[in-house]
Design a protein around this motif. Structure first.
Motif, short mmCIF file in Angstrom:
data_model
loop_
_atom_site.label_atom_id
_atom_site.label_comp_id
_atom_site.label_asym_id
_atom_site.label_seq_id
_atom_site.Cartn_x
_atom_site.Cartn_y
_atom_site.Cartn_z
N THR A 388 1.98 -7.64 16.73
CA THR A 388 1.53 -6.38 17.31
C THR A 388 2.40 -5.22 16.85
O THR A 388 1.90 -4.15 16.48
N ALA A 389 3.72 -5.45 16.86
CA ALA A 389 4.64 -4.40 16.43
C ALA A 389 4.45 -4.06 14.95
O ALA A 389 4.43 -2.89 14.57
N ALA A 390 4.30 -5.12 14.11
CA ALA A 390 4.11 -4.87 12.68
C ALA A 390 2.80 -4.13 12.42
O ALA A 390 2.74 -3.23 11.57
N THR A 391 1.76 -4.51 13.15
CA THR A 391 0.48 -3.82 12.98
C THR A 391 0.59 -2.36 13.39
O THR A 391 0.09 -1.46 12.69
N LEU A 392 1.26 -2.13 14.51
CA LEU A 392 1.44 -0.75 14.97
C LEU A 392 2.29 0.03 13.98
O LEU A 392 1.99 1.20 13.67
N GLN A 393 3.33 -0.59 13.45
CA GLN A 393 4.18 0.11 12.49
C GLN A 393 3.42 0.44 11.21
O GLN A 393 3.60 1.51 10.64
N ARG A 394 2.58 -0.49 10.76
CA ARG A 394 1.77 -0.20 9.57
C ARG A 394 0.84 0.98 9.81
O ARG A 394 0.61 1.79 8.92
N ARG A 395 0.31 1.04 11.02
CA ARG A 395 -0.57 2.16 11.34
C ARG A 395 0.19 3.48 11.41
O ARG A 395 -0.37 4.55 11.18
N LEU A 396 1.48 3.38 11.74
CA LEU A 396 2.29 4.60 11.83
C LEU A 396 2.78 5.07 10.47
O LEU A 396 3.18 6.23 10.34
N LEU A 397 2.78 4.18 9.49
CA LEU A 397 3.18 4.59 8.14
C LEU A 397 2.06 5.40 7.49
O LEU A 397 0.88 5.31 7.92
N PRO A 398 2.36 6.19 6.47
CA PRO A 398 1.30 6.97 5.82
C PRO A 398 0.23 6.07 5.21
O PRO A 398 0.55 5.11 4.50
N HIS A 399 -1.03 6.36 5.54
CA HIS A 399 -2.12 5.54 5.01
C HIS A 399 -2.41 5.86 3.55
O HIS A 399 -2.77 4.98 2.77
N HIS A 400 -2.30 7.12 3.20
CA HIS A 400 -2.59 7.55 1.84
C HIS A 400 -1.41 8.38 1.33
O HIS A 400 -1.13 9.45 1.85
N ILE A 401 -0.73 7.83 0.34
CA ILE A 401 0.37 8.56 -0.27
C ILE A 401 -0.22 9.65 -1.17
O ILE A 401 -1.06 9.35 -2.04
N PRO A 402 0.16 10.91 -0.98
CA PRO A 402 -0.39 11.96 -1.84
C PRO A 402 0.03 11.76 -3.29
O PRO A 402 1.21 11.66 -3.59
N GLN A 403 -0.96 11.68 -4.17
CA GLN A 403 -0.69 11.53 -5.60
C GLN A 403 -0.85 12.90 -6.25
O GLN A 403 -1.95 13.33 -6.59
N LEU A 404 0.27 13.58 -6.39
CA LEU A 404 0.26 14.92 -6.98
C LEU A 404 0.20 14.82 -8.49
O LEU A 404 0.63 13.82 -9.08
N PRO A 405 -0.33 15.85 -9.14
CA PRO A 405 -0.43 15.80 -10.60
C PRO A 405 0.91 15.59 -11.29
O PRO A 405 0.97 14.96 -12.35
N ALA A 406 1.99 16.08 -10.69
CA ALA A 406 3.29 15.97 -11.34
C ALA A 406 4.16 14.87 -10.72
O ALA A 406 5.36 14.84 -10.93
#
Length: 755
Positions: A388-406
């Motif tokens: 439960t804790a690991a699932t909650l922690q995964r949900r608290l981490l960023p779902h989509h890392i912004p992929q900037l052009p640079a």
């Protein structure tokens, strides 16, 4: 005459020989009447009262031999001693056997005959070696009669002799006549119940000490199997309901034969073949005693060869394994906690222990599995909390890392057994990006809650465009408040050595400058395009929550350089290896590829169980520079005509970029922001336009006064500039530098402009 002395007399009544009386008056008794010698003996033994002499007499050819065996203070004492000797031998609950010097059985009492299961006439005058088939005593008796032992005080030898499930404690001692050993005696006690009780206590103690040392289900099952195969069973298998491995509750009885189980443990002290390997799904066919035990939850004691033959037909593979392994007795004990089935423990006896299980063993197995069920359920609850804790922690981490052009990033995250790690990548204004990593000093649900609170605070501060050192200073205050709240709630201070740690870096894709500050966090690695990998020279600040200050380091990263952030748990040594050297080597072999570098680090370090159990996080980023044609800047003079010139220059730049649809909104934004600088701030307005996935307009001045977004009234002639700019933008904000501030406005280029 001493005990053991003797004399002989002939048919005339005259003494013919004396032995064992050297140095006494009896040495001169040869030739004297035997009656006179008896008088001398009585006189020598009397020390007060009526002297009593105890004698043995027997025929030796034509002579009669008289031997002194003891003396007594009175006739009553002599009679009592004689009666006692006779009663103690015949009525004793211990078996007593007497042997001559050749170890031939002379006499045995009723208890000894019961132990051997034979009559007196079948035992008397037989050698001890002949009787060893029923109870092996001859080596013990021979040892007791050795001269070196016989001359000592009370030479006693103890041994345990097993006969089936009966265990006897035997005392062997020599029989002396004077200094001569004339035979041996054996005293046999049946200690079966005492031994079994001790063995049962030892098994329960071993289960208590060795089972449940961890909160892992597989480990707990293997500890149980290993403890049971030491002295109790030849082989043990433990199968656990599949749902229990995932932290779910056990199955409600009756358990269907189709319910998935998995082999959790196997241990064998003898040659035994397991039908399933540990970790494999296991299946019990219906109808068999296995499925019956899982249905009615009653442990079963079975003779696999004497059971009804139909279950062998239904489960021929398992029956064949039992037959080839020589199993003659087995116990099937379901593992049950609060009415739910967690699994099944199967105990087998075969060639190593020919004694079959009995009802007492069945009760013991039931008691052992009941204890193991508590540990297994604790492990299940712990697994559920971790999941439960690991699932909650995964949900608290960023779902989509912004992929900037640079910027290209990759990450790895694994929940830890003692700490909770987190990371974040945040797109900042001015084509900058923030990279962060940290840890909470605990795990479980409470750590997940603290992680959510901490990461929310961090993201809020980061989006305020604070530099790394200032952001950590604010996080330090927030962490201190959280610690005080936790101490007030728990009533105990935070344990020493457990700290909240963090690192924050800001990379500017236009200048290539990277600013980093850390709170007790390992310095990130920088890998140049040619593979040279070195840690960043960074002042390490104290952990968060200690009301301390922090310093930042600024460095310029070359295009295509690799920046690697990692948790301290990745550096935990294992088997004497140099974890930091492994980390550097893994990062250096994938220069210019963030995902490959992340994978290499994980494969190099997290394959070891010690490091893998502690969890960890890795964040890799390959940095690039924004092309010069994608950004432009200029400084306008402080006059009203500068507003029009700024609009015109922005219009020409948008035309070059092919962004004609954004001309109107951009002109309005520049007009309002430049006008605000001319009216309300000091210094010349500095304008910068940036094109990547967004169109950013920045206007900087030398004032540190924050702009105020207000809603003007209908009759007001001014005060709407910032409101209009915010309405035309997707995002806007203010950041402060060493000199003045910058107001920025962003427009999304991925969607059509509806302005």
């Amino acid at each position: 005459m001493a005990d053991g002395s003797s004399f002989s007399f002939d048919t005339r009544g005259l003494v013919t020989s004396v032995s064992g009386a050297k140095g006494s008056r009896l040495d001169e008794a040869v030739g004297q009447p035997a009656l006179d010698v008896l008088g001398l003996l009585l006189a020598a033994s009397g020390k007060g009262g009526s002297p009593v002499l105890q004698l043995d007499a027997w025929r030796d050819g034509e002579d009669t031999v008289v031997a002194a065996v003891g003396s007594a203070a009175s006739p009553g004492t002599a009679r009592a001693e004689s009666a006692y000797m006779s009663s103690a031998f015949d009525k004793s609950v211990a078996g007593i056997e007497l042997y001559d010097a050749d170890l031939r059985l002379l006499r045995s009492n009723r208890a000894a005959r019961a132990v051997r299961g034979a009559r007196a006439e079948d035992l008397t005058d037989r050698s001890a070696a002949d009787l060893d088939a029923g109870l092996r005593l001859s080596p013990l008796l021979a040892e007791a009669m050795e001269p070196a032992r016989a001359c000592g005080d009370c030479p006693v030898v103890e041994r345990d002799v097993s006969k089936g499930r009966r265990t006897y404690s035997v005392l062997a001692l020599p029989l002396r006549e004077g200094r001569a050993v004339i035979g041996a005696a054996a005293i046999v006690h049946d200690v079966t119940e005492n031994v079994r009780a001790r063995e049962e206590r030892q098994l329960l103690a071993a289960v208590h000490a060795r089972v449940g040392t961890t909160l892992g289900i597989m480990r707990t099952a293997q500890e149980l199997a290993s403890a049971l195969t030491e002295d109790f069973a030849d082989a043990v298998t433990v199968d656990v309901v599949e749902a229990v491995f995932h932290g779910e509750e056990g199955a409600r009885p009756p358990v269907s034969s189709r319910a998935p189980l998995r082999r959790a443990a196997f241990s064998a002290a003898a040659d035994f073949t397991s039908l399933y390997d540990v970790g494999e799904p296991s299946r019990f066919l219906f109808p068999t005693p296995y499925t019956q035990a899982l249905s009615d939850l009653r442990p079963r004691l079975l003779d696999p060869h004497g059971s009804p033959a139909d279950w062998h037909m239904h489960d021929s593979a398992r029956a064949d394994v039992l037959r080839r392994s020589g199993v003659h007795s087995m116990i099937l004990a379901p593992v049950v906690q609060q009415g739910r089935v967690l699994g099944l423990v199967c105990l087998y006896r075969g060639r190593r222990d020919p004694t079959p299980f009995d009802r007492r063993d069945l009760a013991l197995a039931e008691q052992v599995t009941a204890r193991a069920a508590v540990h297994m359920d604790n492990a299940r609850r712990y697994t559920r909390e971790l999941t439960t804790a690991a699932t909650l922690q995964r949900r608290l981490l960023p779902h989509h890392i912004p992929q900037l052009p640079a910027l290209r990033t990759a990450y790895f995250w694994k929940p830890g057994g003692r700490t909770t790690h987190w990371f974040d990548v945040i797109a900042l204004s001015g084509a900058r990006v923030g990279l962060a990593m940290g840890q909470i000093p605990q795990h479980g649900l409470q750590a997940s809650v603290d992680m959510g609170r901490f990461r929310t605070a961090f993201a809020t501060l980061a989006r305020m465009d604070l530099p790394p050192d200032e952001l950590l200073a604010h996080l330090d205050d927030i962490t201190h408040e959280m610690q005080q709240e936790d101490e007030a709630a728990d009533g105990r201070p935070q344990p020493e050595g457990e700290s909240t740690r963090c690192l924050y870096a800001i990379y500017d894709t236009i200048t290539g400058q990277c600013a980093v500050a850390c709170a007790d966090w390992p310095a990130p690695l920088v890998t140049t395009p040619d593979g040279d990998t070195r840690p960043l020279d960074l002042p390490v600040g104290p952990p968060l929550g200690q009301t301390s200050g922090y310093e930042r380091t600024c460095t310029t990263l070359a295009p295509r350089a690799l920046l690697t952030l990692y948790s301290a748990s990745m550096l935990r040594p294992a088997h004497g290896d140099d974890s930091f050297a492994l980390l550097r080597r893994a990062a250096g072999t994938a220069a210019g590829d963030a995902q490959a570098a992340c994978d290499n680090i994980v494969y190099a370090l997290m394959d070891d169980h010690a490091r893998g159990h502690g969890g960890g996080a890795v964040l890799t980023a390959v940095v690039r520079r924004l092309p010069e044609g994608d950004h432009v800047s200029w400084t306008a003079p402080r006059d009203e005509a500068a507003v029009a010139r700024c609009r015109a220059r922005a219009r020409r730049q948008l035309a070059q970029w092919g962004l004609d649809d954004h001309v109107f909104a951009t002109e309005v934004v520049i007009s309002e922001l430049v006008t605000n600088v001319l009216r309300h701030a000091g210094g010349e307005p500095h304008v910068r336009m940036i094109r990547n996935d967004r169109l950013t307009v920045e206007v900087s001045d030398e004032s540190s006064t924050a702009p105020h977004l207000r809603h003007a009234r209908a009759q007001d002639e001014s005060g709407r500039g910032l409101l209009i700019a915010a309405a035309l933008a997707d995002r806007w904000g203010t950041r402060y530098g060493d000199r003045g501030k910058t107001v920025w406005v962003e427009q999304d280029l991925t969607a059509p402009d509806d302005a």
